[in-house]
Scaffold this active site. Structure first.
Site, PDB file in Angstrom:
ATOM      1  N   LYS A  91     -14.017  -2.442   0.803  1.00 15.99           N
ATOM      2  CA  LYS A  91     -13.236  -2.676   2.022  1.00 15.99           C
ATOM      3  C   LYS A  91     -13.562  -4.059   2.579  1.00 15.99           C
ATOM      4  O   LYS A  91     -14.741  -4.457   2.589  1.00 15.99           O
ATOM      5  CB  LYS A  91     -13.585  -1.585   3.038  1.00 15.99           C
ATOM      6  CG  LYS A  91     -12.727  -1.559   4.294  1.00 15.99           C
ATOM      7  CD  LYS A  91     -13.140  -0.372   5.179  1.00 15.99           C
ATOM      8  CE  LYS A  91     -12.302  -0.241   6.422  1.00 15.99           C
ATOM      9  NZ  LYS A  91     -12.708   0.909   7.266  1.00 15.99           N
ATOM     10  N   SER A 166      -8.830   3.795   8.699  1.00 19.22           N
ATOM     11  CA  SER A 166      -8.600   2.392   8.436  1.00 19.22           C
ATOM     12  C   SER A 166      -8.911   1.968   7.002  1.00 19.22           C
ATOM     13  O   SER A 166      -8.444   0.912   6.578  1.00 19.22           O
ATOM     14  CB  SER A 166      -9.438   1.538   9.387  1.00 19.22           C
ATOM     15  OG  SER A 166     -10.818   1.708   9.120  1.00 19.22           O
ATOM     16  N   SER A 190     -12.276   7.041   9.320  1.00 21.67           N
ATOM     17  CA  SER A 190     -11.653   6.000   8.494  1.00 21.67           C
ATOM     18  C   SER A 190     -11.939   6.061   7.001  1.00 21.67           C
ATOM     19  O   SER A 190     -11.319   5.328   6.235  1.00 21.67           O
ATOM     20  CB  SER A 190     -12.046   4.619   9.011  1.00 21.67           C
ATOM     21  OG  SER A 190     -11.323   4.319  10.172  1.00 21.67           O
TER      22      SER A 190
END
Lengths: 497, 95
Positions: A91, A166, A190
């Site tokens: 990420k 997210s 997330s």
């Protein structure tokens, strides 16, 4: 034992990007394949589907092939670890030394970290290969990746829908087989919510289990890093690599880390599974409820004992979260001032430069949260909002402490619905916040939880089962998740893109 | 509680953000509805409840006082929008 995945993309020859960590490990260690060949299939597939899915912000192909050389050599020298030669996506809110790290924000569009996050440093020690940096909601603030400052990632199961967020880029990359496994971060769901929406496995470890050094801070009392993988075994392998105390993160817990892979395959007979009545609410998606209820039946068939429990303050979790997380964010994001790194706008004096930089550099959701947090912390409101939020947080944590006196784990849906349409919730921030209603309490209490695939809706969209454990008892949730996975085939389904 | 345009302007200033007139209207609307939602917490009596700031029991973390490596100045300064010599450069603060 190698379980080959059901392959419905094309159907002919099995590609290496479709395998799991443990499958590749065997082939790599037996010298049947080379890390470079795995990468060929990964990048070949990225070329074919990335235009549609858009999982990545930065694809690190050159770096990856360099890493593959080292991994190949380590294997020849019999020095391979579990992740040597395994392509992993990270990420884009974790610092990778010398590699662009943007947080999906224009304000960090050109940031090249001068240091490595502890998590990626540990993966490097094991000889992993970085495939690229994945998309997210700007600064991890969101539940759909629609708040990315660059582009929206699409759900590989239905390109008109969101992948969740997210960590939507990481979850989509795993589901679309653009990497073998991925790293995400979880502040209010997330990792778990996008894993659920994309039909893959996502694990949020206990707060303090994994070092956050080099993770760009959003809400420091809640943020935690964890893996997103194709199955539970891979999640255990990844957690083994990244868990453990780190002197560079004073909030990381100085306690021993077990071998999580050893928890897999153990009996679950007699384990007590808490079913919180507050998580089966009116108005939740029928397919989700049916799938979760039948998953509980499956666990029962393996000898687990379902017990109804109550987490009475569940309904207050979203409100509590949006006070505490935004307050912490307003403070953490004060550092983006156009002085030391990232984007700078011009200004007639220093203050004007700060304000222009932040106004032009941050997106709408980030501004909204900074404002909300600033308001909650401002003079005259601190006790009414921030302190109140911290007190309710205590009540939410006590709910879990009480429930865990009677049960070993708690089982719930991960998300009240399957993947929603792109644009469906963007105009009403509160509706978007409510999509995290089942994941947020876990962060407030600091306990670990995993989301695993447990079914599909009538529209062929994945549904996730959340298994929540006691502090530092990732072993129990992995054990139960693995037991369920062994007698089901949801995790073997792949989207056709 | 609804918040006013004026309050939104004040919070924006504290947050070091300029807002357009349109943004002020949207944020006033959105922040008001979020704050109204959050105020459901007031229905809970939390008089004797200790606030939680950290979920895992942890005392002050100390370490031995020793010299260790620090970041390479050049690679740190490479990220800065404006640098002069070994320093960050910013617009003039004092007249």
């Amino acid at each position: 034992m190698i379980e080959l995945p059901v392959n419905d993309i094309g159907g002919d020859t099995l590609k290496l990007n479709e395998l799991t960590i443990s499958e590749l490990r065997r082939l790599l260690d037996n010298r049947e394949i080379k890390p470079r060949e795995v990468l060929d299939d990964i990048y070949g597939h990225i070329d074919a589907v990335e235009d549609k899915v858009k999982s990545y912000i930065t694809i690190t192909k050159d770096v990856a092939y360099e890493m593959a050389k080292d991994a190949g050599q380590a294997i020849l020298d019999n020095k391979a670890s579990q992740l040597t030669g395994i392509p992993v996506a990270v990420k884009d809110n974790m610092c990778t030394k010398g590699i662009l790290t943007t947080c999906a924000s224009k304000i960090l569009h050109n940031f090249i970290p001068p240091y490595e996050s502890t998590v990626t440093a540990r993966l490097k020690e094991q000889g992993y290969i970085l495939t690229g940096k994945t998309n997210l909601d700007e600064f991890a603030m969101g539940s759909s990746t629609e708040n990315s400052g660059f582009h929206t990632t699409r759900n590989p199961w239905d390109l008109e829908r969101v992948p969740g967020g997210s960590s939507g880029g990481s979850a989509a990359a795993v589901a679309a087989q653009e990497c073998i496994a991925a790293i995400g971060s979880d502040t209010g769901g997330s990792i778990r919510q996008p894993a659920s929406l994309c039909g893959v496995v996502g694990l949020k470890p206990t707060y303090g289990r994994v070092s956050r050094y080099g993770l760009v801070a959003f809400a420091s009392s809640l943020d935690q890093i964890g893996p997103i993988t194709k199955n539970v075994t891979d999640a255990a392998i990844m957690l083994n690599a990244i868990a453990g105390h780190d002197p560079k993160d004073s909030t990381s817990a100085p306690i021993d880390v077990p071998d999580f892979a050893k928890a897999l395959g153990q009996e679950i007979k007699g384990l007590k599974i808490g079913i919180p009545k507050e998580y089966f609410i009116e108005g939740m998606d029928e397919d989700v409820e049916d799938s979760v209820r039948s998953a509980i039946k499956k666990l029962e068939s393996l000898g687990a004992i379902p017990v109804e429990v109550s987490l009475p303050h569940t309904g207050y979790a979203v409100a509590t979260y949006y006070i505490l997380a935004t307050s912490e964010a307003s403070s953490n994001l004060a550092r983006y001032d156009g002085v030391k790194y990232g984007f700078r706008a011009s200004g007639k004096d220093l203050l004007d430069m700060y304000m222009n930089t932040r106004s032009q550099g941050f997106g709408a959701e980030v501004k909204r949260r900074i404002m909300l947090g600033t308001y909650a912390l401002s003079a005259g409101y601190y006790d009414a909002y921030y302190k109140k939020g911290q007190q309710v947080r205590t009540l939410i944590k006590q709910d879990f402490d009480n429930a865990f006196k009677d049960v070993d784990v708690i089982v719930t849906p991960t998300s009240p619905g399957a993947a929603f349409k792109i644009g469906e919730k963007t105009t009403d921030p509160l509706q978007m916040y409510l999509s995290d209603i089942f994941t947020i309490s876990v962060n407030l209490a600091g306990v670990p939880a995993i989301s695993i695939p447990c079914g599909f809706t009538k529209n062929n969209l994945p549904i996730g089962l959340q298994i929540i454990g006691k502090h530092f008892d990732e072993e129990s949730i992995l054990k139960i998740a693995y037991a369920y996975e062994r007698i089901t085939e949801w995790h073997l389904r792949r989207p056709s893109i | 509680m609804r918040i006013t345009n004026k309050e939104v302007k004040h919070i924006a200033k504290l947050s070091r953000l300029y807002l357009s007139d349109e943004e002020i209207i949207t944020f006033t609307e959105q922040l008001s509805s979020i704050i109204e939602y959050v105020e459901q917490l007031n229905s809970l009596d939390t008089g004797n409840i200790e606030p939680t700031s950290h979920v895992i029991p942890l005392k002050n973390v100390m370490r031995d006082d020793f010299l260790s490596g620090s970041l390479d100045r050049e690679s740190v300064l490479q990220n800065a929008p404006d640098v002069t010599d070994k320093f960050y450069r910013v617009p003039k603060i004092i007249e």
